[in-house]
Design a protein around this motif. Sequence first.
Motif, mmCIF file in Angstrom:
data_model
loop_
_atom_site.group_PDB
_atom_site.id
_atom_site.type_symbol
_atom_site.label_atom_id
_atom_site.label_comp_id
_atom_site.label_asym_id
_atom_site.label_seq_id
_atom_site.Cartn_x
_atom_site.Cartn_y
_atom_site.Cartn_z
ATOM 1 N N GLY A 48 -53.899 -18.474 -22.337
ATOM 2 C CA GLY A 48 -52.524 -18.685 -21.908
ATOM 3 C C GLY A 48 -51.926 -17.403 -21.372
ATOM 4 N N SER A 49 -51.927 -16.351 -22.208
ATOM 5 C CA SER A 49 -51.346 -15.072 -21.820
ATOM 6 C C SER A 49 -52.049 -13.958 -22.584
ATOM 7 C CB SER A 49 -49.848 -15.053 -22.134
ATOM 8 O OG SER A 49 -49.337 -13.740 -22.175
ATOM 9 N N THR A 50 -52.579 -12.983 -21.875
ATOM 10 C CA THR A 50 -53.218 -11.850 -22.556
ATOM 11 C C THR A 50 -52.199 -11.074 -23.374
ATOM 12 O OG1 THR A 50 -52.961 -10.464 -20.570
ATOM 13 C CG2 THR A 50 -55.066 -11.618 -20.853
ATOM 14 N N ASN A 51 -50.958 -10.978 -22.886
ATOM 15 C CA ASN A 51 -49.934 -10.275 -23.648
ATOM 16 C C ASN A 51 -49.671 -10.976 -24.984
ATOM 17 O OD1 ASN A 51 -49.299 -8.114 -21.891
ATOM 18 N ND2 ASN A 51 -47.125 -8.387 -22.267
ATOM 19 N N SER A 52 -49.457 -12.288 -24.941
ATOM 20 C CA SER A 52 -49.193 -13.033 -26.173
ATOM 21 C C SER A 52 -50.350 -12.909 -27.145
ATOM 22 C CB SER A 52 -48.930 -14.505 -25.852
ATOM 23 O OG SER A 52 -47.760 -14.649 -25.078
ATOM 24 N N ASP A 53 -51.572 -13.002 -26.634
ATOM 25 C CA ASP A 53 -52.750 -12.913 -27.502
ATOM 26 C C ASP A 53 -52.842 -11.538 -28.161
ATOM 27 O OD1 ASP A 53 -53.336 -15.450 -26.651
ATOM 28 O OD2 ASP A 53 -55.041 -14.881 -25.398
ATOM 29 N N GLN A 74 -55.288 -16.927 -16.313
ATOM 30 C CA GLN A 74 -54.168 -17.132 -17.237
ATOM 31 C C GLN A 74 -53.442 -18.416 -16.854
ATOM 32 O OE1 GLN A 74 -52.250 -13.203 -19.075
ATOM 33 N NE2 GLN A 74 -51.778 -13.406 -16.921
ATOM 34 N N THR A 75 -53.149 -19.230 -17.848
ATOM 35 C CA THR A 75 -52.434 -20.481 -17.573
ATOM 36 C C THR A 75 -50.959 -20.389 -17.912
ATOM 37 O OG1 THR A 75 -52.973 -21.348 -19.772
ATOM 38 C CG2 THR A 75 -54.502 -21.861 -17.966
ATOM 39 N N TRP A 85 -46.424 -16.713 -14.146
ATOM 40 C CA TRP A 85 -47.324 -16.022 -13.224
ATOM 41 C C TRP A 85 -48.652 -16.757 -13.293
ATOM 42 C CZ3 TRP A 85 -46.994 -10.999 -10.701
ATOM 43 C CH2 TRP A 85 -48.199 -10.578 -10.108
ATOM 44 N N THR A 86 -49.035 -17.467 -12.232
ATOM 45 C CA THR A 86 -50.291 -18.189 -12.211
ATOM 46 C C THR A 86 -51.054 -17.867 -10.935
ATOM 47 O OG1 THR A 86 -49.280 -20.119 -11.164
ATOM 48 C CG2 THR A 86 -49.375 -20.106 -13.569
ATOM 49 N N ALA A 87 -52.374 -17.983 -11.011
ATOM 50 C CA ALA A 87 -53.229 -17.718 -9.859
ATOM 51 C C ALA A 87 -54.594 -18.348 -10.143
ATOM 52 C CB ALA A 87 -53.376 -16.214 -9.629
ATOM 53 N N PRO A 88 -55.364 -18.639 -9.099
ATOM 54 C CA PRO A 88 -56.698 -19.215 -9.302
ATOM 55 C C PRO A 88 -57.590 -18.282 -10.124
ATOM 56 C CG PRO A 88 -56.014 -19.422 -7.005
ATOM 57 C CD PRO A 88 -55.014 -18.526 -7.672
ATOM 58 N N LEU A 93 -56.567 -9.550 -11.284
ATOM 59 C CA LEU A 93 -56.846 -8.822 -12.532
ATOM 60 C C LEU A 93 -55.658 -9.024 -13.451
ATOM 61 C CD1 LEU A 93 -58.475 -5.616 -11.045
ATOM 62 C CD2 LEU A 93 -59.563 -7.206 -12.650
ATOM 63 N N PHE A 94 -55.928 -9.638 -14.584
ATOM 64 C CA PHE A 94 -54.892 -9.975 -15.551
ATOM 65 C C PHE A 94 -55.321 -9.379 -16.894
ATOM 66 C CE2 PHE A 94 -55.930 -13.586 -12.730
ATOM 67 C CZ PHE A 94 -54.907 -13.406 -11.812
ATOM 68 N N PHE A 95 -54.622 -8.319 -17.329
ATOM 69 C CA PHE A 95 -55.074 -7.635 -18.543
ATOM 70 C C PHE A 95 -53.898 -7.042 -19.303
ATOM 71 C CE2 PHE A 95 -55.059 -4.478 -15.178
ATOM 72 C CZ PHE A 95 -54.627 -3.302 -15.766
#
Length: 288
Positions: A48-53, A74-75, A85-88, A93-95
């Motif tokens: 869902g979200s790297t930040n939340s995790d 990220q969903t 914020w969504t993307a295929p 890079l989502f970190f």
Amino acid sequence: MTPRDPADANDTPWSDLDRPPLNGMALRRGLLRAGGLWTGLEVVQRTGSTNSDLVARATAGGLAEGAVLVAEEQTQGRGRLDRRWTAPARSGLFFSVLLRPAEVPVARWGWLPLLTGVAVATGLSRAAGVDTALKWPNDLLVTVGGEERKAGGILAERAGDDGVVVGVGINVTLRAAELPVPQAGSLALAGAVSTDRDPLLRAMLRSLEDWYGRWRSAGGDPSASGLQETYAAGCATLGRTVRAELPGDRAITGEAVAVDGDGRLVIATAAGVQEPVGAGDIVHLRPA
């Protein structure tokens, strides 16, 4: 943009040959070293979200500073004000990273999103060969077809009493037909010489380690560490006429003239008042 169903047989790491998966083992080998900032790096296929995790793991205890969590997709990624914020998958890079700046007074922790912006812009300029600029307080801008576009964003969140999780999202290979809004962009659309995500991620994390080390060694002093000057030099907001949309349905318009020692944007209004803004949406009204 609706996330794909994970049960879709076509949704595999190699379903789009222009978007190969990250190599977690190689990333760990290149970034984790004795005495370095980065202590662990995990790549997950989807979350869902790297930040939340990472905030959840950090507040549960036992997670060392320098943990890095990267997602191929990220969903429920979030920007400021809980914007989505969504993307295929594998298009960006989502970190998120966990920082525990014990040597720095909490009052100076507000510089972390700006510091991350400087580090990300520096790393991408070197590794992608694309000109980037910073929009106060947390957006990364590129130029596509002569127009300023947002290609990335930064979100910092507290993690317990002594930690901060900083998340970064960068559009790397997003195509024109995939843009969620016309104002969005990507490194590829901006003419990047490389869109190989492994070296791009390594460059950003090495730059972040360098800038974080300087800032922490200076006790968080943005001037002594060189952060304030470097941020101002790369900030596309300064020198522009802007509208600041503030909490409480208040707005001010004027020229963005400085970023002060607390990381606030200073706006000179037509009334001759210089007003520092610590939070709010900034709209660029005059082209650079």
